[in-house]
Design a protein around this motif. Structure first.
Motif, PDB file in Angstrom:
ATOM      1  N   SER A 135      32.012 105.595 -13.321  1.00  0.00           N
ATOM      2  CA  SER A 135      31.415 106.279 -14.461  1.00  0.00           C
ATOM      3  C   SER A 135      31.125 107.729 -14.084  1.00  0.00           C
ATOM      4  O   SER A 135      30.796 108.037 -12.933  1.00  0.00           O
ATOM      5  CB  SER A 135      30.136 105.569 -14.873  1.00  0.00           C
ATOM      6  OG  SER A 135      29.307 105.372 -13.752  1.00  0.00           O
ATOM      7  N   ASN A 171      28.770 109.843 -14.622  1.00  0.00           N
ATOM      8  CA  ASN A 171      27.402 110.349 -14.510  1.00  0.00           C
ATOM      9  C   ASN A 171      27.092 110.749 -13.076  1.00  0.00           C
ATOM     10  O   ASN A 171      27.740 110.284 -12.139  1.00  0.00           O
ATOM     11  CB  ASN A 171      26.416 109.245 -14.931  1.00  0.00           C
ATOM     12  CG  ASN A 171      26.692 107.955 -14.171  1.00  0.00           C
ATOM     13  OD1 ASN A 171      27.726 107.332 -14.395  1.00  0.00           O
ATOM     14  ND2 ASN A 171      25.812 107.599 -13.258  1.00  0.00           N
ATOM     15  N   HIS A 208      19.558 102.550 -11.315  1.00  0.00           N
ATOM     16  CA  HIS A 208      20.726 103.037 -12.031  1.00  0.00           C
ATOM     17  C   HIS A 208      20.423 103.148 -13.523  1.00  0.00           C
ATOM     18  O   HIS A 208      19.476 102.548 -14.001  1.00  0.00           O
ATOM     19  CB  HIS A 208      21.876 102.046 -11.795  1.00  0.00           C
ATOM     20  CG  HIS A 208      23.232 102.669 -11.891  1.00  0.00           C
ATOM     21  ND1 HIS A 208      23.500 103.796 -12.618  1.00  0.00           N
ATOM     22  CD2 HIS A 208      24.415 102.301 -11.364  1.00  0.00           C
ATOM     23  CE1 HIS A 208      24.780 104.093 -12.519  1.00  0.00           C
ATOM     24  NE2 HIS A 208      25.376 103.201 -11.765  1.00  0.00           N
TER      25      HIS A 208
HETATM   26 MG    MG Z   1      28.516 103.771 -12.669  1.00  0.00          MG
END
Ligand code: MG
Ligand code: AMP
Length: 346
Positions: free
Chosen positions: A143, A145, A233
Motif C-alpha cells: 500500500s 501510505n 497500522h
Molecule cells: Mg500496507
C-alpha cells in the motif's frame, strides 16, 4: 524530488513503466488501495520501497502480475496447491485475492523478507494491469501510505503521503474496494486466511469446496503468520475509539458522552443527523448493513476525520463479519490500537 502526477492514459502508463524499468518508484491505483510500485525483480528498487514508506524490513511485499503464466516461474507448486490455485484464480483473478506459495529462486530475498514463501496477486484495475504489462515483469507493491497510516484510496491521499518522495504518481481516481486484498496461505492444509480483505472467507471456502481457516487473529503469544499484522497500522493521528454494536446502541453511547463539540464521529448514514444534533463533527461511511461501502470509504474517511481537528474520533463498527465486514473489523481493530467498546447488551 519533483513528483509528476501522470494521467492514466497510454502515454502516462508508458512513462510510468519507463520509471519502473530504470529502478524508480511509481504510486499506482489498484482496485483495493493505491500501491507503491517497483520492479519486483530488482532488489535495489524494492529496497527503495522500504526506505520511502519507512516500512519495517521484516514485513514482506506482494508481487503483482498480469497473467497466470507469469506466476509459475515465481513459485513452487505441488498437485494439491496447483489445484487450489487454479480454482481460486479461475474464480477471483483478476481481483483482490493474494496467494502465498513456496518461492522459487527467481524471487529476491528483499521481497519475502528472507522467508521461504512469496505472496502473489493479479489486480483487476485496468491501469494497474496495463502498467504491469508495459513494465514486462512482476511488480512489488505494498500500500502506498507512509508506514502506520491509513492506506490511500484517493489521489489526494496518496499525494499527501508521497508528494516529493517518488518520481511519479498515476492518477486512477478513487479505489473501488477500499481495503487490501485477502491473503490466503496455500503452503499447507487446511488453507488459512492470513489477512481478511476484499474476498470473504465464505467465498474462498465455497470456491475450494473445503472450509478455509482463519489465521488472521493469532492466539496470544503466537507470532502472526502474516508479518504485517504485528505492527500498529492504519491509524489516524487523532485518537480513535471504535464502538462495536448496532447503530442504535452506539448512538446511545455517543449521546452519553460529555463535550461532543470537540469530538468527531464516523457513523452509518442512518445516524448522521442524530450525531450532528448531539454536536459531533460527523462523517458517514455507508448504511449500517452495507459492508462494501464501509470498506470502500473506511480509509479515506479516517484521513478526512483527521483533518477535522477534533480531540478524538469515535467510529460506529458493525459486529457483522460477513462479506467485507471481516476486513473492516480487522482494519479498525488495528486503527484503534484495540480501543474498542463492545456495546452488545449495554
Ligand atoms: Mg500496507
Ligand atoms: P501491504 O501491501 O502493505 O498490504 O502489505 C502486504 C502484506 O502481505 C504484508 O504485510 C504481509 O502481511 C502479507 N504478506 C506478504 N508476503 C507474505 C508472505 N510471504 N507470507 C505471509 N504474508 C505475506
Amino acid at each position: 524530488m519533483h513528483t509528476e502526477i501522470l494521467k492514466a492514459d497510454r502515454e502516462g502508463i508508458l512513462a510510468a513503466a519507463a520509471v519502473l524499468r530504470r529502478g524508480g518508484l511509481v504510486a499506482m491505483p489498484t482496485e483495493t488501495v493505491y500501491g507503491l510500485a517497483a520492479d519486483g525483480l530488482n532488489p535495489e528498487a524494492v529496497r527503495e520501497i522500504y526506505r520511502v514508506k519507512g516500512r519495517p524490513q521484516d514485513n514482506p511485499l506482494i508481487l503483482h502480475i498480469a497473467s497466470l503464466d507469469s506466476l509459475f516461474p515465481l513459485v513452487k507448486t505441488g498437485p494439491e496447491s496447483e489445484r487450489a490455485l487454479r480454482r481460486l484464480s479461475g474464480r477471483f483473478w483478476p481481483g483482490p485475492l493474494t496467494v502465498v506459495l513456496p518461492r522459487s529462486g527467481l524471487v529476491p530475498d528483499v521481497i519475502t523478507a528472507g522467508g521461504p514463501t512469496v505472496a502473489i496477486r493479479m489486480p483487476s484495475h485496468p491501469v494497474a494491469r496495463a502498467l504491469i504489462e508495459a513494465a514486462g515483469r512482476p511488480i512489488a507493491a505494498p500500500s502506498a501510505n507512509l508506514s502506520g497510516k491509513p492506506s490511500p484510496t484517493t489521489l489526494r491521499d496518496v499525494t499527501d503521503d508521497l508528494s516529493g518522495l517518488v518520481p511519479a504518481i498515476l492518477d486512477g481516481g478513487d479505489c473501488a474496494v477500499g481495503v487490501e486484498s485477502t491473503v490466503i496461505d496455500l503452503t499447507r492444509r487446511p488453507y488459512d486466511v492470513l489477512r481478511p480483505g476484499g474476498i470473504s472467507r465464505e467465498a474462498l471456502s465455497d470456491a475450494l469446496g473445503e472450509e478455509v481457516g482463519d489465521a488472521s487473529r493469532p492466539r496470544d503469544g503466537a507470532p502472526p503468520r502474516s508479518p504485517g499484522m504485528k505492527y500498529r497500522h492504519y491509524a489516524p493521528a487523532t485518537p480513535l475509539t471504535g464502538l462495536v454494536g448496532s447503530g442504535e446502541d452506539s448512538l446511545r453511547y455517543l449521546s452519553s458522552l460529555p463535550r461532543a463539540e470537540a469530538m468527531a464521529a464516523v457513523v452509518f448514514d442512518e445516524y448522521r443527523e442524530a450525531a450532528e444534533a448531539l454536536g459531533y463533527r460527523v462523517l458517514a461511511y455507508g448504511r449500517e448493513a452495507d459492508h462494501d461501502s464501509h470498506a470502500r470509504l473506511l480509509f479515506r474517511t479516517l484521513r478526512q476525520a483527521d483533518r477535522l481537528g477534533a480531540d478524538r474520533i469515535y467510529i460506529q463498527i458493525s459486529p457483522e463479519r460477513r462479506g467485507r465486514g471481516d476486513a473492516v473489523f480487522n482494519r479498525l481493530s488495528r486503527s484503534t490500537g484495540g480501543d474498542l467498546v463492545y456495546l452488545a447488551g449495554k
